[in-house]
Write a protein that holds these residues in place. Structure first.
Motif, PDB file in Angstrom:
ATOM      1  N   VAL A   1      74.322  74.209 -34.095  1.00 17.98           N
ATOM      2  CA  VAL A   1      75.672  74.631 -34.447  1.00 17.98           C
ATOM      3  C   VAL A   1      76.575  73.406 -34.362  1.00 17.98           C
ATOM      4  O   VAL A   1      76.500  72.650 -33.402  1.00 17.98           O
ATOM      5  CB  VAL A   1      76.178  75.736 -33.498  1.00 17.98           C
TER       6      VAL A   1
ATOM      7  N   ARG B   1      78.724  92.537 -23.261  1.00 20.09           N
ATOM      8  CA  ARG B   1      78.643  91.345 -22.422  1.00 20.09           C
ATOM      9  C   ARG B   1      78.672  91.710 -20.942  1.00 20.09           C
ATOM     10  O   ARG B   1      77.874  91.205 -20.148  1.00 20.09           O
ATOM     11  CB  ARG B   1      79.786  90.388 -22.742  1.00 20.09           C
TER      12      ARG B   1
ATOM     13  N   TRP C   1      72.716  86.116 -30.860  1.00 20.76           N
ATOM     14  CA  TRP C   1      73.045  85.278 -29.713  1.00 20.76           C
ATOM     15  C   TRP C   1      72.339  83.947 -29.866  1.00 20.76           C
ATOM     16  O   TRP C   1      71.374  83.825 -30.613  1.00 20.76           O
ATOM     17  CB  TRP C   1      72.652  85.941 -28.395  1.00 20.76           C
TER      18      TRP C   1
ATOM     19  N   ASP D   1      85.743  80.970 -20.892  1.00 15.74           N
ATOM     20  CA  ASP D   1      85.447  81.920 -21.962  1.00 15.74           C
ATOM     21  C   ASP D   1      86.373  81.629 -23.134  1.00 15.74           C
ATOM     22  O   ASP D   1      87.572  81.445 -22.950  1.00 15.74           O
ATOM     23  CB  ASP D   1      85.679  83.367 -21.508  1.00 15.74           C
ATOM     24  N   TYR D   2      85.806  81.584 -24.304  1.00 11.12           N
ATOM     25  CA  TYR D   2      86.576  81.438 -25.534  1.00 11.12           C
ATOM     26  C   TYR D   2      86.222  82.619 -26.425  1.00 11.12           C
ATOM     27  O   TYR D   2      85.054  82.910 -26.627  1.00 11.12           O
ATOM     28  CB  TYR D   2      86.241  80.131 -26.265  1.00 11.12           C
TER      29      TYR D   2
ATOM     30  N   ALA E   1      80.600  72.467 -34.357  1.00 13.68           N
ATOM     31  CA  ALA E   1      81.972  72.988 -34.300  1.00 13.68           C
ATOM     32  C   ALA E   1      82.915  71.790 -34.319  1.00 13.68           C
ATOM     33  O   ALA E   1      82.691  70.807 -33.633  1.00 13.68           O
ATOM     34  CB  ALA E   1      82.167  73.794 -33.021  1.00 13.68           C
TER      35      ALA E   1
ATOM     36  N   SER F   1      77.521  87.032 -30.884  1.00 12.00           N
ATOM     37  CA  SER F   1      78.254  87.360 -32.102  1.00 12.00           C
ATOM     38  C   SER F   1      78.158  88.848 -32.376  1.00 12.00           C
ATOM     39  O   SER F   1      77.214  89.509 -31.948  1.00 12.00           O
ATOM     40  CB  SER F   1      77.732  86.554 -33.300  1.00 12.00           C
TER      41      SER F   1
ATOM     42  N   TRP G   1      86.685  83.990 -30.160  1.00 12.54           N
ATOM     43  CA  TRP G   1      87.049  83.566 -31.503  1.00 12.54           C
ATOM     44  C   TRP G   1      86.969  84.748 -32.451  1.00 12.54           C
ATOM     45  O   TRP G   1      86.084  85.590 -32.327  1.00 12.54           O
ATOM     46  CB  TRP G   1      86.091  82.480 -31.994  1.00 12.54           C
TER      47      TRP G   1
ATOM     48  N   TRP H   1      71.724  80.224 -27.221  1.00 12.97           N
ATOM     49  CA  TRP H   1      72.000  79.404 -26.040  1.00 12.97           C
ATOM     50  C   TRP H   1      71.929  77.964 -26.523  1.00 12.97           C
ATOM     51  O   TRP H   1      70.903  77.513 -27.019  1.00 12.97           O
ATOM     52  CB  TRP H   1      70.951  79.677 -24.960  1.00 12.97           C
TER      53      TRP H   1
ATOM     54  N   ARG I   1      76.479  81.841 -26.873  1.00  9.06           N
ATOM     55  CA  ARG I   1      77.287  82.385 -27.967  1.00  9.06           C
ATOM     56  C   ARG I   1      76.762  83.764 -28.319  1.00  9.06           C
ATOM     57  O   ARG I   1      75.577  83.924 -28.623  1.00  9.06           O
ATOM     58  CB  ARG I   1      77.200  81.476 -29.191  1.00  9.06           C
TER      59      ARG I   1
ATOM     60  N   LEU J   1      76.151  76.456 -23.643  1.00 14.90           N
ATOM     61  CA  LEU J   1      77.037  77.457 -24.210  1.00 14.90           C
ATOM     62  C   LEU J   1      76.220  78.674 -24.608  1.00 14.90           C
ATOM     63  O   LEU J   1      75.210  78.541 -25.304  1.00 14.90           O
ATOM     64  CB  LEU J   1      77.743  76.885 -25.448  1.00 14.90           C
TER      65      LEU J   1
END
Length: 101
Positions: free
Chosen positions: A98, A50, A21, A77-78, A100, A39, A80, A23, A37, A35
């Motif tokens: 990160v 989650r 994870w 929410d995305y 993107a 994984s 991927w 932040w 994230r 965000l």
């Protein structure tokens, strides 16, 4: 996030439900500011984790949740799915930045 949410998420990493994870604070680009994230390797397992993470966060840290919701009253929410990636660095599995595009 580091003190309240992080230890909760770490339980799910330790259990194998997630692989990591982060932040993120937004630096350049569109309108996003923060965000979370998560994984992992199995989408269903991640979504279940989650839900459990958010519930535990709400119960254990109601004041932090209220503060976060006052700062960030909405979210998108995305989800991927990776189709090509590099091998991870086992020494630094999630870096502090990160990009993107």
């Amino acid at each position: 996030m580091r003190e309240d949410l992080g230890p909760i998420v770490q339980k799910y990493i330790d259990a194998g439900d997630l692989t990591g994870w982060i932040w993120l604070s937004h630096l350049h680009g569109g309108s996003w500011r923060r965000l979370l994230r998560l994984s992992g390797t199995d989408l269903g397992r991640m979504m279940d984790a989650r839900d459990r993470i958010y519930e535990e966060f709400r119960v254990r840290h109601a004041d932090a949740v209220a503060e976060l919701q006052s700062i960030c009253p909405g979210h998108d929410d995305y989800i991927w799915i990776g189709i090509a990636n590099s091998q991870g660095n086992p020494v630094v599995p999630i870096g502090p930045a990160v990009l993107a595009t």
